[in-house]
Design a protein around this motif. Structure first.
Motif, short mmCIF file in Angstrom:
data_model
loop_
_atom_site.label_atom_id
_atom_site.label_comp_id
_atom_site.label_asym_id
_atom_site.label_seq_id
_atom_site.Cartn_x
_atom_site.Cartn_y
_atom_site.Cartn_z
N GLN A 93 -7.71 3.17 0.59
CA GLN A 93 -6.40 2.71 1.09
C GLN A 93 -5.37 3.83 1.16
O GLN A 93 -4.17 3.59 1.21
CB GLN A 93 -5.88 1.55 0.25
CG GLN A 93 -6.69 0.28 0.42
CD GLN A 93 -6.08 -0.92 -0.25
OE1 GLN A 93 -5.31 -0.79 -1.20
NE2 GLN A 93 -6.42 -2.11 0.22
N ARG A 94 -5.86 5.08 1.20
CA ARG A 94 -4.96 6.23 1.38
C ARG A 94 -4.95 6.63 2.85
O ARG A 94 -5.90 6.37 3.60
CB ARG A 94 -5.40 7.42 0.53
CG ARG A 94 -5.74 7.10 -0.91
CD ARG A 94 -4.51 6.66 -1.70
NE ARG A 94 -4.91 6.28 -3.05
CZ ARG A 94 -5.04 7.14 -4.06
NH1 ARG A 94 -4.81 8.43 -3.88
NH2 ARG A 94 -5.39 6.70 -5.26
N GLU A 95 -3.91 7.32 3.25
CA GLU A 95 -3.82 7.87 4.59
C GLU A 95 -4.55 9.21 4.60
O GLU A 95 -4.26 10.10 3.80
CB GLU A 95 -2.36 8.03 4.99
CG GLU A 95 -1.65 6.70 5.10
CD GLU A 95 -0.15 6.84 5.31
OE1 GLU A 95 0.32 7.99 5.37
OE2 GLU A 95 0.53 5.81 5.42
N ILE A 155 0.21 2.42 -3.86
CA ILE A 155 -1.18 2.86 -3.96
C ILE A 155 -1.24 4.27 -4.56
O ILE A 155 -0.49 5.17 -4.18
CB ILE A 155 -1.88 2.81 -2.58
CG1 ILE A 155 -3.40 2.93 -2.74
CG2 ILE A 155 -1.34 3.89 -1.67
CD1 ILE A 155 -4.02 1.74 -3.37
N GLY A 156 -2.11 4.43 -5.55
CA GLY A 156 -2.30 5.72 -6.20
C GLY A 156 -1.21 6.08 -7.19
O GLY A 156 -1.25 7.17 -7.77
N VAL A 194 -6.68 5.24 7.90
CA VAL A 194 -6.49 4.62 6.57
C VAL A 194 -7.85 4.11 6.12
O VAL A 194 -8.55 3.41 6.87
CB VAL A 194 -5.48 3.47 6.61
CG1 VAL A 194 -5.38 2.80 5.24
CG2 VAL A 194 -4.11 3.97 7.05
N VAL A 201 -9.73 8.18 -2.23
CA VAL A 201 -9.29 7.92 -0.85
C VAL A 201 -9.05 6.46 -0.51
O VAL A 201 -8.47 6.18 0.56
CB VAL A 201 -10.31 8.50 0.16
CG1 VAL A 201 -10.48 9.98 -0.05
CG2 VAL A 201 -11.65 7.76 0.09
N ARG A 251 0.83 -1.21 0.00
CA ARG A 251 0.00 0.00 0.00
C ARG A 251 0.87 1.26 0.00
O ARG A 251 0.64 2.18 -0.78
CB ARG A 251 -0.92 -0.02 1.21
CG ARG A 251 -1.92 1.13 1.25
CD ARG A 251 -2.73 1.12 2.53
NE ARG A 251 -1.93 1.44 3.70
CZ ARG A 251 -1.55 2.66 4.05
NH1 ARG A 251 -1.90 3.69 3.30
NH2 ARG A 251 -0.83 2.86 5.14
N LYS A 252 1.85 1.29 0.87
CA LYS A 252 2.71 2.47 0.96
C LYS A 252 3.59 2.64 -0.27
O LYS A 252 3.97 3.74 -0.62
CB LYS A 252 3.57 2.39 2.22
CG LYS A 252 2.77 2.48 3.51
CD LYS A 252 3.66 2.31 4.72
CE LYS A 252 2.85 2.40 6.01
NZ LYS A 252 3.69 2.21 7.21
N ILE A 270 -8.08 14.65 2.66
CA ILE A 270 -6.95 13.96 2.05
C ILE A 270 -6.16 14.98 1.23
O ILE A 270 -6.69 15.60 0.30
CB ILE A 270 -7.39 12.77 1.16
CG1 ILE A 270 -6.16 12.14 0.50
CG2 ILE A 270 -8.47 13.16 0.16
CD1 ILE A 270 -6.43 10.82 -0.19
N GLU A 271 -4.92 15.18 1.65
CA GLU A 271 -4.02 16.13 0.98
C GLU A 271 -4.68 17.49 0.79
O GLU A 271 -4.65 18.09 -0.30
CB GLU A 271 -3.56 15.55 -0.36
CG GLU A 271 -2.76 14.27 -0.22
CD GLU A 271 -2.35 13.67 -1.55
OE1 GLU A 271 -2.76 14.23 -2.59
OE2 GLU A 271 -1.63 12.66 -1.55
#
Length: 882
Positions: free
Chosen positions: A569-571, A387-388, A508, A567, A383-384, A591-592
């Protein structure tokens, strides 16, 4: 081959295969006998050593003749078929006489007992022997000279230590025998060890020994043996002894003209083998490249080879995509440039798993991501990392769908696309394996469906095992105690004050239920919560309700896709404001720097809810909503964000397939009708060819299956709604909307090729807009009978007017006259008008009251006893709505 100082093996030029061999014994001379090992079946006999100068004579001929053209004449042929004659170096008898050379060097004696005086060749041999004696050459040297008598070592007591003592350095050797293309016997110099060596990393077709003692060659076994023999037999080579598993010596034979291992692969005489590939010191990538070249050219053993991705276009084999979701630890969901979503499984690796019984605690819900050791670490690593982000995908193979059965332990899997995924030159699968978060799958030798970087994966696993990382660690496995408080009202109440005081908390996004409903993992609190976005009203997706499946509201899928892409699986950061009665937290998600509620409103995927007025984000939400309304050229009318918007009339052709007792009905889109017909025809043909085993299917609620419809005996796609008993299974026919209770013997597993992944369920549930369903059972039955006569199994035109609790509310028109079906029911006095409060629907409803009033005066159907709306008596079935 040179058998001894006076016997050689010759063969002609190959034509379409290995040529026949002949043994030629040199006439009139004698050399010493070479050492011979005693038969293992006769333990009382001893090994015989070399006779004087026997090995020197053999070596003299080997270095002179091996690989050279010779000419021979046969003088005598015995009754047993043994041939004696003269051999000359070159293409004719003018070349060097081999027997004379041996005698001249003092390496052979002349058989004088059979000499005839009139034979000049025999006389010349005698003269040469006399000259050698006079010159004291070879065996005629005074005192025996430098006679080489080998101390042959047939048995090595500890082969592993012997191989290790060579330190993988090249050793001079002579190949004495070729058993098959990849197994040779070599004489190691200068210590005269006679060892059998199997080529590392490859295997050639072999000769199978039958019960009667005969050998039957596998395809291309003889050709592979000839290929190796013609290049190595009795040649001076170097051998690198690389390993000794199970007393089998593995090595690589190096010849001045090349590496025989790589040549065998390149010419299609051998295949790579994984178990010995790891010890190959010259670079496993060279072996894979040689095998790949042979496969592409389809030579020898690969003549019928078909590549795993042979039927795929180049753009489908290699592409760049954006990672949208990490599925467990061996698969990702990516978004292609076309906007399509695709699940990609990482080739040749297996995620962490529990051996034996998966869930020993029956009272505890099994959660693989947290309960399987290292599964969470593996998922988090991926994921880290990706992801994205955009990654490079190279499809290695497509694993066909499998079906489970009662006798099989293999679970059912849908078709899987397996690929190598890289980002910044890093192979994600290799990185996972090197961290000890996954293991490498071992394949059958003939299974070619594997990663294109399989050797790197094996090497990474070996490093992880050596360093004791992850799954290979001897330390205690990490335990993740994660409390799932989703829907747990009491637990949620305990967490609420803390989360409210915390302000913005890290989280998350684990799952997206709809555009505004998510499941979050709170790492600091180690808990899972259900989170609802505050300040907006988003279209609701389909979900299971006590009364059945709730149909999704229009554009709910678009809203959910938007939220997922932004979003999943994003922090993120969340602000919890309150909690609903079901234990779900309500608040704002960032998110961001982007407020998800505002983003949904700005993209016309939700509308502002009145509860937002108390929030500091209210002005931002309202301005975003206004901006989305003004951007008509960019934003589709996806969701009615305010009253006053004009009613949208977008009729499409449908077939009405089923009408229920509650006046709900099911339709099929006319556009996909042909697809459904083709699917049903193909499915039934396949079932007819391979009928399902009666009673083999165990029905479970929610499963998709195929059911044998009692009315016509045909098979249809269905979903199990309830299992009363094996004799009473409630099924819903997903393409037609009707229901039936059938025994489980009339159900079977749906073939993967005809699942809802191939073609979605075609029956969609609707109800009529603008009309009230009669509460009186007889009146309602009359309406249903009228609808069955007028529209069932006919084509109509349908328009979605607004959403509902269980399904969308629509208007229907007859295909020929374009008359409204609901309005016709009102005209007939069979139903009443349902007055809508929305301003944008008022115009439509406003057309109907005159018809209602006039028909009431005519006293038709429900009005035949007068205006019952003024009567509050329950026995009439209606009550006045206050």
């Amino acid at each position: 081959m040179v058998l001894s100082g006076c016997a050689i093996i010759v063969r002609g030029q190959p034509r379409g295969g290995p040529p026949p061999e002949r043994q030629i014994n040199l006439s009139n001379i004698r050399t010493g006998a070479l050492a011979r090992r005693a038969p293992q079946s006769q333990p009382d006999q001893k090994d015989t050593p070399d006779e004087p100068y026997a090995f020197q004579a053999r070596e003299f001929l080997r270095k002179m003749l091996i690989g050279k053209e010779v000419c021979f004449t046969v003088e005598v042929k015995t009754a047993l078929g043994r041939e004696y004659g003269m051999v000359y170096l070159g293409r004719d008898t003018t070349g060097e006489n081999i027997a004379e050379s041996l005698v001249n060097e003092g390496l052979a004696t002349v058989r004088r007992e059979g000499i005839r005086g009139n034979n000049p060749d025999q006389a010349r041999l005698c003269d040469l022997e006399d000259q050698a004696k006079a010159s004291k050459k070879g065996m005629w040297t005074e005192g025996g000279g430098t006679n080489t008598v080998r101390d042959l070592k047939y048995i090595i007591e500890n082969p592993r230590n012997f191989v290790d003592s060579m330190h993988q350095k090249p050793v001079n050797a002579v190949i004495e025998h070729v058993r098959d293309g990849s197994v040779v016997r070599a004489l190691l110099l200068p210590d005269y060890y006679l060892v059998t060596v199997m080529l590392s990393g490859v295997k050639c077709p072999t000769f199978k020994r039958e019960a009667d003692g005969t050998e039957s060659p596998e395809p291309f076994a003889a050709e592979a043996k000839f290929f190796t023999e013609s290049r190595l037999l009795q040649r001076d080579v170097q051998i690198i002894l690389e390993s000794c598993p199970n007393q089998v010596i593995l090595g690589t034979v190096l010849h001045p003209n090349g590496n025989i291992t790589e040549l065998l692969l390149k010419e299609g005489f051998a295949r790579c083998v994984d178990w010995s590939m790891a010890v190959y010191t010259q670079g496993a990538e060279k072996l894979r490249a040689g095998e790949k070249s042979a496969k592409e050219r389809k030579v020898r053993i690969w003549k019928d080879y078909v590549a795993p991705t042979a039927n795929m276009d180049q753009k489908d084999r290699q592409f760049v995509a954006k990672v949208m979701q990490v599925v467990n630890a061996d698969a990702v969901v990516v978004k292609l440039n076309s906007g399509e979503y695709k699940t990609i499984h990482l080739s040749s690796i297996r995620p962490p798993r529990i051996e034996g019984e998966k869930n020993k605690d029956k009272d505890k819900r099994f959660r693989p991501i947290y309960d399987i050791p290292y599964m969470f670490e593996a998922r988090e690593f991926m994921r880290k990392k990706i992801i994205g982000k955009k990654v490079n995908v190279t499809v290695d193979y497509i694993r066909a769908a499998t079906s489970s059965s009662e006798t099989s332990t293999i679970p059912a899997f849908a078709e899987r696309t397996c690929a190598t995924v890289t980002i910044g030159g890093i192979n994600i699968a290799e990185a996972l394996v090197s961290k000890g978060f996954a293991t490498v799958i071992r394949y059958r030798q003939d299974d070619d469906q594997r990663s294109s970087h399989y050797d790197e994966l094996l090497a990474a696993e070996a490093r992880a095992i050596k360093n004791g990382k992850g799954l290979h660690s001897k330390k205690e496995v990490p335990i993740h105690r994660v409390a799932d408080i989703s829907g747990e009202t009491q637990k949620a109440k305990q967490f609420l004050p803390f989360l409210q005081r915390a302000g913005r908390s890290e989280a998350v996004v684990e799952y997206v239920f709809s555009g505004s409903r998510l499941k979050l993992y709170m790492p600091k609190e180690t808990c899972l919560i259900t989170f609802l976005l505050a300040g907006i009203e988003c279209p609701r997706g389909s979900r299971n309700m006590p009364g059945g499946m709730q149909v999704a509201e229009p554009f709910s899928d678009e809203a959910m896709a938007f939220t997922k892409e932004l979003v999943l699986q994003r922090e993120v950061e969340v602000e919890v404001e309150s909690m609903d009665k079901a234990g779900n937290f309500i608040g704002w998600l960032h998110i961001e720097g982007v407020n998800l509620s505002v983003a949904l409103v700005e993209n016309a995927l939700s509308k502002v809810h009145f509860t937002a007025e108390r929030s500091s984000y209210y002005k931002t939400l309202v301005s975003g909503e206004e901006a989305s309304r003004l951007r008509k050229d960019k934003v589709s009318p996806q969701f009615d964000v305010e009253t006053g918007v004009e009613r949208t009339a977008n009729y499409r052709a449908v077939y009405v397939t089923e009408i229920t007792d509650t006046m709900h009905f099911y339709t099929q889109d006319a556009e996909t009708g042909t697809q459904l017909e083709n699917l049903m025809e193909t499915m039934r043909a396949e079932i007819a060819a391979q009928p399902p085993v009666e009673g083999s299917y165990a029905a479970r609620r929610g499963d998709y299956c195929i059911a044998n419809f009692s009315a016509d005996g045909e098979w249809y796609r269905a979903r199990v709604e309830k299992v009363q008993s094996p004799a009473k299974v409630h099924v819903f026919y997903i393409d037609y909307g009707n229901r039936e209770i059938v025994p489980s013997t009339r159900l079977a597993v749906i073939p993967p090729a005809f699942s809802i992944r191939t073609l979605a369920a075609q029956a969609t549930e609707y109800t009529f807009a603008y009309i009230q369903v009669p509460q009186d059972e007889d009146a309602r039955a009359d309406v249903v009978d009228s609808l069955v006569r007028d529209i069932q199994n006919t084509q109509c035109l349908l328009n979605v007017e607004h959403s509902g609790v269980t399904c969308p509310h629509v208007t229907l028109q007859f295909a020929d006259s374009k008359d409204d079906v609901g309005l016709s029911l009102v005209k007939e006095g069979m139903v009443m008008v349902d007055v809508r409060k929305e301003k944008h629907l008022q115009k439509m409803v406003g057309k109907w009251p005159p018809w209602r009033n006039s028909k009431r005066e005519m006293k038709l159907n429900i009005w035949r006893y007068g205006d019952f709306r003024d009567d509050d008596a329950d026995e009439f079935g209606y009550k006045l709505k206050k």
